[in-house]
Scaffold this motif. Sequence first.
Motif, PDB file in Angstrom:
ATOM      1  N   ARG A  41      27.983  40.339  63.826  1.00 25.41           N
ATOM      2  CA  ARG A  41      27.018  40.410  64.922  1.00 25.41           C
ATOM      3  C   ARG A  41      25.706  40.995  64.441  1.00 25.41           C
ATOM      4  NH1 ARG A  41      31.403  42.716  69.064  1.00 25.41           N
ATOM      5  NH2 ARG A  41      32.432  40.733  69.518  1.00 25.41           N
ATOM      6  N   VAL A  42      24.624  40.397  64.916  1.00 27.93           N
ATOM      7  CA  VAL A  42      23.268  40.852  64.617  1.00 27.93           C
ATOM      8  C   VAL A  42      22.615  41.199  65.946  1.00 27.93           C
ATOM      9  CG1 VAL A  42      21.039  40.234  63.598  1.00 27.93           C
ATOM     10  CG2 VAL A  42      23.148  39.241  62.664  1.00 27.93           C
ATOM     11  N   THR A  43      22.088  42.429  66.053  1.00 26.93           N
ATOM     12  CA  THR A  43      21.413  42.849  67.275  1.00 26.93           C
ATOM     13  C   THR A  43      20.138  43.615  66.949  1.00 26.93           C
ATOM     14  OG1 THR A  43      22.759  44.861  67.347  1.00 26.93           O
ATOM     15  CG2 THR A  43      23.522  43.004  68.671  1.00 26.93           C
ATOM     16  N   PRO A  44      19.151  43.559  67.841  1.00 28.91           N
ATOM     17  CA  PRO A  44      17.948  44.376  67.640  1.00 28.91           C
ATOM     18  C   PRO A  44      18.308  45.865  67.694  1.00 28.91           C
ATOM     19  CG  PRO A  44      17.545  42.639  69.231  1.00 28.91           C
ATOM     20  CD  PRO A  44      19.028  42.662  68.982  1.00 28.91           C
ATOM     21  N   TYR A  45      17.525  46.674  66.998  1.00 29.65           N
ATOM     22  CA  TYR A  45      17.819  48.098  66.882  1.00 29.65           C
ATOM     23  C   TYR A  45      16.520  48.887  66.777  1.00 29.65           C
ATOM     24  CZ  TYR A  45      19.860  52.411  65.040  1.00 29.65           C
ATOM     25  OH  TYR A  45      20.236  53.711  64.859  1.00 29.65           O
ATOM     26  N   LYS A  46      16.438  50.012  67.490  1.00 27.06           N
ATOM     27  CA  LYS A  46      15.271  50.900  67.404  1.00 27.06           C
ATOM     28  C   LYS A  46      15.520  51.955  66.346  1.00 27.06           C
ATOM     29  CE  LYS A  46      13.554  50.847  72.116  1.00 27.06           C
ATOM     30  NZ  LYS A  46      13.122  51.680  73.227  1.00 27.06           N
ATOM     31  N   THR A  47      14.549  52.164  65.490  1.00 28.66           N
ATOM     32  CA  THR A  47      14.680  53.222  64.485  1.00 28.66           C
ATOM     33  C   THR A  47      13.899  54.465  64.865  1.00 28.66           C
ATOM     34  OG1 THR A  47      12.797  52.414  63.213  1.00 28.66           O
ATOM     35  CG2 THR A  47      14.971  51.539  62.625  1.00 28.66           C
ATOM     36  N   TYR A  48      13.333  54.478  66.069  1.00 32.30           N
ATOM     37  CA  TYR A  48      12.526  55.610  66.522  1.00 32.30           C
ATOM     38  C   TYR A  48      12.920  55.951  67.948  1.00 32.30           C
ATOM     39  CZ  TYR A  48      10.080  51.475  68.145  1.00 32.30           C
ATOM     40  OH  TYR A  48       9.791  50.255  68.676  1.00 32.30           O
ATOM     41  N   GLY A  49      12.530  57.142  68.404  1.00 27.19           N
ATOM     42  CA  GLY A  49      12.941  57.626  69.709  1.00 27.19           C
ATOM     43  C   GLY A  49      12.012  57.294  70.861  1.00 27.19           C
ATOM     44  N   GLN A  50      10.794  56.862  70.586  1.00 29.93           N
ATOM     45  CA  GLN A  50       9.862  56.566  71.670  1.00 29.93           C
ATOM     46  C   GLN A  50      10.205  55.249  72.357  1.00 29.93           C
ATOM     47  OE1 GLN A  50       8.196  56.632  68.440  1.00 29.93           O
ATOM     48  NE2 GLN A  50       7.298  58.670  68.422  1.00 29.93           N
ATOM     49  N   PRO A  51       9.795  55.116  73.611  1.00 30.74           N
ATOM     50  CA  PRO A  51      10.009  53.837  74.288  1.00 30.74           C
ATOM     51  C   PRO A  51       9.207  52.736  73.612  1.00 30.74           C
ATOM     52  CG  PRO A  51       8.941  55.436  75.757  1.00 30.74           C
ATOM     53  CD  PRO A  51       9.149  56.100  74.438  1.00 30.74           C
ATOM     54  N   GLY A  52       9.689  51.541  73.716  1.00 26.77           N
ATOM     55  CA  GLY A  52       8.989  50.404  73.113  1.00 26.77           C
ATOM     56  C   GLY A  52       9.977  49.384  72.592  1.00 26.77           C
ATOM     57  N   PHE A  53       9.454  48.446  71.868  1.00 23.30           N
ATOM     58  CA  PHE A  53      10.272  47.361  71.353  1.00 23.30           C
ATOM     59  C   PHE A  53      11.101  47.804  70.154  1.00 23.30           C
ATOM     60  CE2 PHE A  53       6.503  45.129  73.116  1.00 23.30           C
ATOM     61  CZ  PHE A  53       7.159  44.517  74.181  1.00 23.30           C
ATOM     62  N   VAL A  72      24.872  47.174  57.997  1.00 27.12           N
ATOM     63  CA  VAL A  72      23.574  47.785  57.708  1.00 27.12           C
ATOM     64  C   VAL A  72      22.845  47.979  59.030  1.00 27.12           C
ATOM     65  CG1 VAL A  72      22.368  45.599  57.323  1.00 27.12           C
ATOM     66  CG2 VAL A  72      21.539  47.644  56.192  1.00 27.12           C
ATOM     67  N   VAL A  73      22.013  49.014  59.070  1.00 29.22           N
ATOM     68  CA  VAL A  73      21.231  49.271  60.275  1.00 29.22           C
ATOM     69  C   VAL A  73      19.876  49.849  59.871  1.00 29.22           C
ATOM     70  CG1 VAL A  73      22.184  51.591  60.626  1.00 29.22           C
ATOM     71  CG2 VAL A  73      21.258  50.334  62.566  1.00 29.22           C
ATOM     72  N   GLY A  74      18.847  49.424  60.565  1.00 33.76           N
ATOM     73  CA  GLY A  74      17.535  50.011  60.341  1.00 33.76           C
ATOM     74  C   GLY A  74      16.581  49.135  59.568  1.00 33.76           C
ATOM     75  N   MET A  75      15.669  49.792  58.880  1.00 37.02           N
ATOM     76  CA  MET A  75      14.541  49.109  58.264  1.00 37.02           C
ATOM     77  C   MET A  75      14.928  48.222  57.080  1.00 37.02           C
ATOM     78  SD  MET A  75      12.258  49.827  60.348  1.00 37.02           S
ATOM     79  CE  MET A  75      10.701  49.332  59.642  1.00 37.02           C
ATOM     80  N   GLU A  76      16.147  48.353  56.550  1.00 39.64           N
ATOM     81  CA  GLU A  76      16.597  47.429  55.497  1.00 39.64           C
ATOM     82  C   GLU A  76      16.660  45.998  56.010  1.00 39.64           C
ATOM     83  OE1 GLU A  76      20.072  47.936  52.768  1.00 39.64           O
ATOM     84  OE2 GLU A  76      19.891  49.999  53.467  1.00 39.64           O
ATOM     85  N   VAL A  77      16.879  45.863  57.301  1.00 40.34           N
ATOM     86  CA  VAL A  77      16.939  44.550  57.945  1.00 40.34           C
ATOM     87  C   VAL A  77      15.914  44.499  59.078  1.00 40.34           C
ATOM     88  CG1 VAL A  77      19.260  43.818  57.296  1.00 40.34           C
ATOM     89  CG2 VAL A  77      18.968  45.360  59.225  1.00 40.34           C
ATOM     90  N   GLU A  78      14.685  44.824  58.715  1.00 41.27           N
ATOM     91  CA  GLU A  78      13.606  44.853  59.706  1.00 41.27           C
ATOM     92  C   GLU A  78      13.298  43.456  60.221  1.00 41.27           C
ATOM     93  OE1 GLU A  78       8.903  46.107  60.065  1.00 41.27           O
ATOM     94  OE2 GLU A  78       9.914  46.319  58.130  1.00 41.27           O
ATOM     95  N   HIS A  79      13.167  42.504  59.330  1.00 38.62           N
ATOM     96  CA  HIS A  79      12.755  41.152  59.699  1.00 38.62           C
ATOM     97  C   HIS A  79      13.967  40.246  59.905  1.00 38.62           C
ATOM     98  CE1 HIS A  79       8.657  42.281  58.821  1.00 38.62           C
ATOM     99  NE2 HIS A  79       9.070  42.761  57.663  1.00 38.62           N
TER     100      HIS A  79
END
Length: 96
Positions: A41-53, A72-79
């Motif tokens: 499964r691939v899902t969008p993920y926030k790497t920061y605590g502020q509201p937003g995309f 894997v999670v986070g900026m390694e799979v940003e795109h």
Amino acid sequence: MTDDEPEIDIPDSWKANIYEFTGNFKLVAEFKHEETGACVRVTPYKTYGQPGFCNAHRLVLVHPEDGVEEIVVGMEVEHVEDAEETAIKKMREYSG
């Protein structure tokens, strides 16, 4: 699955159950192994605590017997391309 067929070449024993792009260049996908029922499964993920995309992705392997393994999670799979490549690599590794 949606009308959008994946433009990526997934391994033969896998099927794309879900493959959708969000409006923010992120991917929501589920690839299922036809013989074992395992899912990547691939899902969008926030790497920061502020509201937003969401600005990255999270990939997990759900194995019917072994449970959930975070790939894997986070900026390694940003795109989207990074997430797709990592998912394909895990599917090939699983199919072995």
